[in-house]
Design a protein around this motif. Structure first.
Motif, PDB file in Angstrom:
ATOM      1  N   ILE A  73       0.854  -1.184   0.000  1.00 40.55           N
ATOM      2  CA  ILE A  73       0.000   0.000   0.000  1.00 40.55           C
ATOM      3  C   ILE A  73       0.896   1.242   0.000  1.00 40.55           C
ATOM      4  O   ILE A  73       1.818   1.348   0.803  1.00 40.55           O
ATOM      5  CB  ILE A  73      -0.928   0.016   1.222  1.00 40.55           C
ATOM      6  CG1 ILE A  73      -1.863  -1.204   1.200  1.00 40.55           C
ATOM      7  CG2 ILE A  73      -1.736   1.302   1.258  1.00 40.55           C
ATOM      8  CD1 ILE A  73      -2.830  -1.210   0.044  1.00 40.55           C
ATOM      9  N   ILE A  74       0.615   2.141  -0.915  1.00 37.01           N
ATOM     10  CA  ILE A  74       1.374   3.392  -1.008  1.00 37.01           C
ATOM     11  C   ILE A  74       0.405   4.558  -0.800  1.00 37.01           C
ATOM     12  O   ILE A  74      -0.639   4.623  -1.450  1.00 37.01           O
ATOM     13  CB  ILE A  74       2.078   3.520  -2.367  1.00 37.01           C
ATOM     14  CG1 ILE A  74       3.084   2.372  -2.562  1.00 37.01           C
ATOM     15  CG2 ILE A  74       2.787   4.867  -2.491  1.00 37.01           C
ATOM     16  CD1 ILE A  74       3.752   2.385  -3.909  1.00 37.01           C
ATOM     17  N   ILE A  75       0.754   5.443   0.125  1.00 36.77           N
ATOM     18  CA  ILE A  75      -0.051   6.638   0.382  1.00 36.77           C
ATOM     19  C   ILE A  75       0.852   7.845   0.182  1.00 36.77           C
ATOM     20  O   ILE A  75       1.890   7.958   0.841  1.00 36.77           O
ATOM     21  CB  ILE A  75      -0.647   6.635   1.796  1.00 36.77           C
ATOM     22  CG1 ILE A  75      -1.516   5.388   2.008  1.00 36.77           C
ATOM     23  CG2 ILE A  75      -1.469   7.894   2.037  1.00 36.77           C
ATOM     24  CD1 ILE A  75      -2.127   5.300   3.376  1.00 36.77           C
ATOM     25  N   SER A  76       0.481   8.720  -0.727  1.00 36.65           N
ATOM     26  CA  SER A  76       1.318   9.880  -1.022  1.00 36.65           C
ATOM     27  C   SER A  76       0.446  11.120  -1.147  1.00 36.65           C
ATOM     28  O   SER A  76      -0.669  11.065  -1.678  1.00 36.65           O
ATOM     29  CB  SER A  76       2.112   9.664  -2.311  1.00 36.65           C
ATOM     30  OG  SER A  76       1.249   9.285  -3.368  1.00 36.65           O
ATOM     31  N   ASP A 104      -7.289  -5.539  -0.384  1.00 36.54           N
ATOM     32  CA  ASP A 104      -6.969  -5.186   0.995  1.00 36.54           C
ATOM     33  C   ASP A 104      -8.023  -4.261   1.578  1.00 36.54           C
ATOM     34  O   ASP A 104      -8.686  -3.502   0.856  1.00 36.54           O
ATOM     35  CB  ASP A 104      -5.604  -4.504   1.069  1.00 36.54           C
ATOM     36  CG  ASP A 104      -4.598  -5.343   1.832  1.00 36.54           C
ATOM     37  OD1 ASP A 104      -5.013  -5.986   2.816  1.00 36.54           O
ATOM     38  OD2 ASP A 104      -3.420  -5.376   1.445  1.00 36.54           O
ATOM     39  N   ASN A 105      -8.159  -4.342   2.903  1.00 35.52           N
ATOM     40  CA  ASN A 105      -9.020  -3.447   3.675  1.00 35.52           C
ATOM     41  C   ASN A 105      -8.137  -2.587   4.568  1.00 35.52           C
ATOM     42  O   ASN A 105      -7.207  -3.103   5.213  1.00 35.52           O
ATOM     43  CB  ASN A 105     -10.021  -4.227   4.517  1.00 35.52           C
ATOM     44  CG  ASN A 105     -10.978  -5.028   3.668  1.00 35.52           C
ATOM     45  OD1 ASN A 105     -11.433  -4.546   2.642  1.00 35.52           O
ATOM     46  ND2 ASN A 105     -11.277  -6.239   4.080  1.00 35.52           N
ATOM     47  N   LEU A 106      -8.400  -1.303   4.615  1.00 32.81           N
ATOM     48  CA  LEU A 106      -7.569  -0.380   5.366  1.00 32.81           C
ATOM     49  C   LEU A 106      -8.388   0.375   6.394  1.00 32.81           C
ATOM     50  O   LEU A 106      -9.533   0.750   6.146  1.00 32.81           O
ATOM     51  CB  LEU A 106      -6.910   0.649   4.433  1.00 32.81           C
ATOM     52  CG  LEU A 106      -6.058   0.150   3.281  1.00 32.81           C
ATOM     53  CD1 LEU A 106      -5.552   1.328   2.477  1.00 32.81           C
ATOM     54  CD2 LEU A 106      -4.907  -0.667   3.784  1.00 32.81           C
ATOM     55  N   LYS A 107      -7.753   0.598   7.525  1.00 32.25           N
ATOM     56  CA  LYS A 107      -8.287   1.503   8.529  1.00 32.25           C
ATOM     57  C   LYS A 107      -7.300   2.654   8.644  1.00 32.25           C
ATOM     58  O   LYS A 107      -6.118   2.441   8.894  1.00 32.25           O
ATOM     59  CB  LYS A 107      -8.451   0.800   9.873  1.00 32.25           C
ATOM     60  CG  LYS A 107      -9.045   1.681  10.945  1.00 32.25           C
ATOM     61  CD  LYS A 107      -9.179   0.912  12.247  1.00 32.25           C
ATOM     62  CE  LYS A 107      -9.754   1.792  13.348  1.00 32.25           C
ATOM     63  NZ  LYS A 107      -9.855   1.064  14.632  1.00 32.25           N
ATOM     64  N   LEU A 108      -7.767   3.864   8.437  1.00 29.31           N
ATOM     65  CA  LEU A 108      -6.888   5.029   8.346  1.00 29.31           C
ATOM     66  C   LEU A 108      -7.011   5.916   9.574  1.00 29.31           C
ATOM     67  O   LEU A 108      -8.100   6.087  10.121  1.00 29.31           O
ATOM     68  CB  LEU A 108      -7.214   5.845   7.085  1.00 29.31           C
ATOM     69  CG  LEU A 108      -7.112   5.089   5.761  1.00 29.31           C
ATOM     70  CD1 LEU A 108      -7.615   5.953   4.626  1.00 29.31           C
ATOM     71  CD2 LEU A 108      -5.690   4.634   5.494  1.00 29.31           C
ATOM     72  N   ASN A 122     -12.896  -0.224   2.524  1.00 28.41           N
ATOM     73  CA  ASN A 122     -13.275  -1.635   2.498  1.00 28.41           C
ATOM     74  C   ASN A 122     -13.163  -2.166   1.079  1.00 28.41           C
ATOM     75  O   ASN A 122     -14.027  -1.943   0.237  1.00 28.41           O
ATOM     76  CB  ASN A 122     -14.706  -1.825   3.012  1.00 28.41           C
ATOM     77  CG  ASN A 122     -14.834  -1.446   4.474  1.00 28.41           C
ATOM     78  OD1 ASN A 122     -13.954  -1.759   5.278  1.00 28.41           O
ATOM     79  ND2 ASN A 122     -15.898  -0.747   4.825  1.00 28.41           N
ATOM     80  N   GLY A 123     -12.068  -2.832   0.809  1.00 28.35           N
ATOM     81  CA  GLY A 123     -11.896  -3.490  -0.461  1.00 28.35           C
ATOM     82  C   GLY A 123     -11.289  -2.618  -1.539  1.00 28.35           C
ATOM     83  O   GLY A 123     -12.001  -2.081  -2.377  1.00 28.35           O
ATOM     84  N   ILE A 124      -9.969  -2.458  -1.510  1.00 29.49           N
ATOM     85  CA  ILE A 124      -9.253  -1.784  -2.589  1.00 29.49           C
ATOM     86  C   ILE A 124      -8.502  -2.857  -3.358  1.00 29.49           C
ATOM     87  O   ILE A 124      -7.651  -3.558  -2.811  1.00 29.49           O
ATOM     88  CB  ILE A 124      -8.315  -0.680  -2.053  1.00 29.49           C
ATOM     89  CG1 ILE A 124      -7.580  -0.007  -3.210  1.00 29.49           C
ATOM     90  CG2 ILE A 124      -7.364  -1.181  -0.997  1.00 29.49           C
ATOM     91  CD1 ILE A 124      -6.811   1.239  -2.814  1.00 29.49           C
ATOM     92  N   ASN A 125      -8.857  -3.024  -4.620  1.00 31.24           N
ATOM     93  CA  ASN A 125      -8.317  -4.102  -5.439  1.00 31.24           C
ATOM     94  C   ASN A 125      -6.909  -3.782  -5.909  1.00 31.24           C
ATOM     95  O   ASN A 125      -6.486  -2.625  -5.922  1.00 31.24           O
ATOM     96  CB  ASN A 125      -9.228  -4.349  -6.640  1.00 31.24           C
ATOM     97  CG  ASN A 125     -10.565  -4.900  -6.230  1.00 31.24           C
ATOM     98  OD1 ASN A 125     -10.646  -5.858  -5.451  1.00 31.24           O
ATOM     99  ND2 ASN A 125     -11.646  -4.303  -6.734  1.00 31.24           N
ATOM    100  N   LEU A 156      -3.527  -2.333   8.058  1.00 29.02           N
ATOM    101  CA  LEU A 156      -4.062  -3.360   7.181  1.00 29.02           C
ATOM    102  C   LEU A 156      -4.778  -4.411   8.006  1.00 29.02           C
ATOM    103  O   LEU A 156      -4.408  -4.710   9.145  1.00 29.02           O
ATOM    104  CB  LEU A 156      -2.935  -4.019   6.376  1.00 29.02           C
ATOM    105  CG  LEU A 156      -2.096  -3.103   5.493  1.00 29.02           C
ATOM    106  CD1 LEU A 156      -1.020  -3.916   4.786  1.00 29.02           C
ATOM    107  CD2 LEU A 156      -2.958  -2.399   4.478  1.00 29.02           C
ATOM    108  N   LYS A 157      -5.808  -4.994   7.405  1.00 30.42           N
ATOM    109  CA  LYS A 157      -6.538  -6.052   8.084  1.00 30.42           C
ATOM    110  C   LYS A 157      -5.598  -7.227   8.342  1.00 30.42           C
ATOM    111  O   LYS A 157      -4.808  -7.614   7.490  1.00 30.42           O
ATOM    112  CB  LYS A 157      -7.722  -6.501   7.218  1.00 30.42           C
ATOM    113  CG  LYS A 157      -8.594  -7.548   7.880  1.00 30.42           C
ATOM    114  CD  LYS A 157      -9.747  -7.950   6.970  1.00 30.42           C
ATOM    115  CE  LYS A 157     -10.622  -9.014   7.632  1.00 30.42           C
ATOM    116  NZ  LYS A 157     -11.730  -9.436   6.747  1.00 30.42           N
ATOM    117  N   ASP A 158      -5.688  -7.789   9.555  1.00 32.00           N
ATOM    118  CA  ASP A 158      -4.873  -8.935   9.966  1.00 32.00           C
ATOM    119  C   ASP A 158      -3.386  -8.613   9.974  1.00 32.00           C
ATOM    120  O   ASP A 158      -2.546  -9.498   9.784  1.00 32.00           O
ATOM    121  CB  ASP A 158      -5.122 -10.158   9.069  1.00 32.00           C
ATOM    122  CG  ASP A 158      -6.573 -10.589   9.092  1.00 32.00           C
ATOM    123  OD1 ASP A 158      -7.213 -10.410  10.145  1.00 32.00           O
ATOM    124  OD2 ASP A 158      -7.067 -11.073   8.069  1.00 32.00           O
TER     125      ASP A 158
END
Length: 906
Positions: A73-76, A104-108, A122-125, A156-158
């Motif tokens: 996962i890249i956040i910019s 992936d599922n992300l909590k930000l 919820n659910g980024i392919n 990330l989930k898990d």
């Protein structure tokens, strides 16, 4: 015979190496190079090998390829300002991309702000991206400028390890910190007002509370701290109602340090001699380079068995990791009668990042009786293995901090994986410490063996399993407990954003060794504790405490008894100025009362700049006190005011003197408003301005945009940093100029309908040798840059995000020249880049010298190159022209040089 592979459509066979076949050879080896899709899903993929012979015989055999899962996962940030002011509100746009091959599922969580919108994705392919926004309120700082760090934390989930992306910007103050004409010393002046109820009778007391701590000079060489708290109103020392008077001075310069302290202090010579003795006296310490000496004299205030005490220490510090010392102490101590006890010891302390070692050995002598004590502590971690060990021994005739004591403690743990840990502990404690009465602990004898396993479910929750064997004995007379138990333990912990849960369950058996009946009788032992806490408001948490024990540990008749304990809590972290906490417990188990416990405790704290208020209250159970002093109610009100006392006048104040200059016709120097934080100065008819009496610091000069005509800016980047030194005048020049503007459009070609729905984000960079700024292409594929200084600039377009490789940009960087009062139009063409595999038609002959020029050949399907998309300009011309010339820009039409922009007169 021909051999080929059948692979998924998104895979590619890059090359094939065919062996030379010999007559009678039964086995041959074919080598294939396969390229999978970057976002191929994980799992076992079945492909096939196809074999065909000249006679028409065909064989098809499956084989499997294991594709591993990749999480990336890249956040910019899309666009960030270079600077901001205190109190500014910023909205920052981030691009979140999944460059892995699994959904992936992300909590930000926002670092330094809050998420504007949903905090969960919820659910980024794979190969998908989305945008999020955060809102920031730039805080106030203590200086005229500071770097403010903020960012995004993605969980990330898990996954236990969060992904953190941080950025920082320069923040400068809206208000110039007040020019202080005096060097000041911070002093807190206040009082304690105490009310205590004994047998329902109220007792009152008021104490002064004054303290100061700070340097007396700018070079930070002379340090002074003092504390005045008193007088003693009544003998309830656990409330801090006893008086304390202390004064300490320290001088340090380069490798030399010297300090002296008078009044009350806590003596901590070493762990075997004196380890926390509070008394009144004096101490002095001097150190030069690596060698130091410490000497003390004290009279203990809360340990009646010890009177006058003096001694010292000679220590050597060869490097920051190692300390060696020789310690001496002599004290007048009661051993059936008061006698002088002399102690001499050696101490070693060695610490590194992964290893620490402490060792002490001390001998004691009194009335021709000799004994010793020893202490060793070892701890280290090697990769995933951690070890900690403590050993203490003191003889029966040793009268240091411990007497007739021993402790053996060992723990080993291993992090089997990121989520699983295993460990064992063994502790045998028979300590007799000579503690001050204000410590309120009876130090029971205990033996404990435990093996445990821990599992971290995710970053916020964990579960632990253990098996324990314990033996605990009360040291008070008469004994309240003496038992042996073994049990299995299950513990679960959850720390969430809205709920916290702690649960502990025990199931086993126990023996009550104080029973009048047969102490060998084994009884059931069950315990359950649950402590949930819920966030009812953003600034409020409420919780309950429930415990049930079914045991015979505390029954004189050795019968199973049910014990119920309950409680409640309330946390109010309102803001950085106001917070409160309330906690209530109905009671405690007998083996928990070996130290001070609170049945009721509450605190309210209020900080108003220089004023601090604190309200304390509660009910306390204290081991060793008589029944009349137990479970009694108290309240304490504390108030403190910060008084910055002047101690010397500040010297070497500086000034800033500036000049407005013009590089464009038709502009005026007079009436320009120059700002320095909250200070403002209007330039005179000659364009001059001044800021006087400033301390040595960094300042930021700016121009109020409302005081200059539209389309006029400074020739240099604002705010302008000015590093002002003391006793000097800094000269600066602010040059004003008229500006031009840049507008443009981005054209997309070879992009199908599906791709056009989510066109890539494009960033425009405008730069020269002195400055750089950015702008983003809008939803209509257009961009603009207003108020650009005249001159030559480079303008560059780039695709941002992880899919840059899928696009190429024609003339990605163009050279332009901005002219006053004119608009430049610039176009870019972005083309979807198609991946290709190029094969060489050439046959290469490879010679093996060892085989006497034996030839091997590669077929014309030999792999030459696999082209990946880049931001480079393709050789082919773009489908849409990005260069247009107006009459004004085509003055030199006969020139071979091509102009990459068009100039339009405003």
């Amino acid at each position: 015979m021909t051999v080929s592979l059948k692979v998924p459509d998104t895979w590619e066979v890059l090359s094939k190496k065919e062996p030379e076949t010999l007559i009678g050879q039964k086995k041959v080896k074919y080598i294939f190079s396969i390229n999978t899709s970057e976002f191929s899903p994980p799992g076992t993929i079945t492909s096939r090998i196809l074999i065909s012979t000249a006679s028409g015989y065909r064989i098809e055999k499956p084989f499997q390829v294991q594709v591993l899962s990749v999480r990336k996962i890249i956040i910019s940030p899309v666009l960030l300002p270079e600077s901001a002011k205190e109190g500014d509100s910023l909205k920052v746009e981030y691009l979140v991309e999944n460059r892995g091959n699994i959904k992936d599922n992300l909590k930000l969580e926002a670092l330094g702000g809050k998420i504007d919108g949903k905090s969960e994705i919820n659910g980024i392919n794979p190969n998908e991206s989305t945008k999020i926004f955060t809102k920031l309120l730039i805080p106030e700082g203590e200086t005229n400028s500071f770097n403010y760090t903020f960012g995004i934390k993605a969980i990330l989930k898990d996954s236990l390890k969060p992904i953190t992306f941080t950025n920082s910007i320069l923040v400068y103050s809206k208000k110039i910190k007040k020019t202080e004409l005096y060097n000041r010393f911070p002093i807190n002046v206040g009082f304690w007002s105490t009310m205590y109820f004994v047998n329902k009778k109220a007792t009152y007391g008021v104490q002064a509370d004054i303290s100061g701590n700070g340097y007396l000079d700018k070079a930070n060489r002379h340090l002074l701290n003092f504390f005045i708290h008193g007088p003693t109103n009544f003998n309830i020392p656990f409330l801090g109602s006893y008086d304390i008077y202390t004064l300490r001075y320290k001088y340090s310069k380069n490798k030399f340090m010297s300090s002296v302290q008078l009044g009350d202090f806590t003596l901590q010579l070493n762990q075997l001699m004196e380890n926390g003795r509070f008394g009144r006296g004096a101490n002095i310490e001097t150190r030069y380079n690596k060698v130091g000496i410490y000497a003390f004299y004290t009279y203990p205030r809360f340990f009646n068995e010890q009177k006058t005490t003096f001694g010292g220490s000679l220590y050597f510090i060869p490097n920051p990791k190692l300390r060696l010392s020789i310690d001496y102490s002599s004290k007048y101590t009661q051993i059936r009668r008061f006698v002088w006890v002399n102690l001499v010891g050696l101490a070693t302390n060695y610490r590194t990042e992964r290893f620490n070692f402490e060792s002490e050995i001390t001998g004691s002598m009194y009335s021709k009786k000799y004994d010793f004590a020893a202490l060793t502590k070892i701890g280290f971690n090697i990769r995933k293995l951690n070890y900690g060990g403590n050993f203490i021994y003191s003889g029966k005739e040793f009268y240091g901090y411990f007497r007739n004591s021993y402790l053996l403690s060992n723990s080993i743990s291993a992090n089997v994986s990121k989520k699983v840990s295993l460990g064992v502990n063994a502790n045998i404690m028979r300590l007799n410490p000579s503690m001050d009465v204000i410590n309120f602990s009876t130090s029971p004898f205990s033996t404990n063996f435990m093996g445990y396993a821990g599992y971290n479910i995710n970053q916020n929750s964990s579960i632990n399993l253990s098996y324990n064997w314990q033996k605990n004995e009360d040291r008070m007379e008469p004994k309240r407990f003496f038992y042996q138990q073994e049990y299995a333990r299950l513990a679960y912990n959850l720390n969430g954003t809205r709920i916290n849960i702690w649960y502990e369950g025990r199931f086993g058996k126990a023996k009550n060794l104080l029973t009048l009946d047969d102490p060998s009788i084994i009884r059931q032992n069950i315990s359950n504790v649950i402590q949930p806490e819920v966030r009812i408001f953003p600034w409020a948490w409420a919780g309950v405490y429930l415990q049930h024990d079914r045991t015979s540990r505390f029954s004189a008749q050795n019968i199973l008894t049910d014990y119920f304990y309950y409680g409640a809590s309330l946390r109010l972290p309102v803001n950085n100025k106001l917070n409160a906490y309330f906690n209530y417990r109905s009671n405690y188990a007998l083996d928990e009362l070996t130290q001070t416990q609170s049945l009721l405790y509450t605190t309210v704290n209020l900080n108003l700049k220089k004023h601090t208020f604190q309200l304390l209250g509660g009910k306390t159970l204290i081991p060793g006190f008589n029944a009349s002093m137990q479970n009694t109610l108290y309240f304490v009100l504390k108030y403190s005011y910060l008084l910055n006392a002047p101690i010397s006048r500040v010297k070497n104040l500086g000034n800033i003197q500036g000049q407005i200059s013009l590089t464009s016709a038709g502009l005026k120097k007079e009436g320009i408003v120059i700002t320095l934080g909250d200070r403002k100065y209007v330039s005179d008819k000659d364009g001059k301005f001044y800021f006087k009496n400033l301390i040595s610091d960094k300042y930021y000069i700016d121009i109020d945009k409302a005081s200059v005509p539209q389309g006029v800016i400074a020739n240099l980047r604002l705010p302008l940093e000015v590093d002002l030194k003391g006793d000097s005048t800094k000269q600066i020049n602010l040059s004003l100029t008229k500006t031009g503007s840049i507008v443009g459009k981005v054209f997309f070609v070879n992009v199908d309908n599906d791709e056009r729905k989510s066109k890539p984000s494009v960033l425009i960079k405008v730069s020269n040798d002195e400055e750089t700024f950015y702008t983003k292409v809008n939803k209509d594929d257009e961009f603009s840059c207003k108020q650009v200084k005249p001159g030559k600039w480079l303008i560059t377009a780039s695709v941002i995000g992880g899919n840059q490789e899928d696009y190429s940009i024609s003339d990605a960087t163009q050279s332009i020249e901005v002219v006053e009062d004119n608009r430049i139009e610039v176009d870019f063409t972005i083309e979807n880049y198609k991946r290709t595999i190029e094969f060489s038609p050439t046959t290469f002959n490879l010679t093996d010298k060892r085989e006497n020029k034996k030839d091997f050949s590669a077929t014309n399907s030999s792999y030459k190159k696999f082209n990946r998309p880049t931001l480079a300009v393709p050789k082919s011309k773009p489908n849409v022209k990005n260069v247009k010339q107006t009459k004004k820009t085509a003055r030199n039409q006969n020139s071979k040089k091509k102009t990459n922009y068009r100039l339009i007169k405003n």
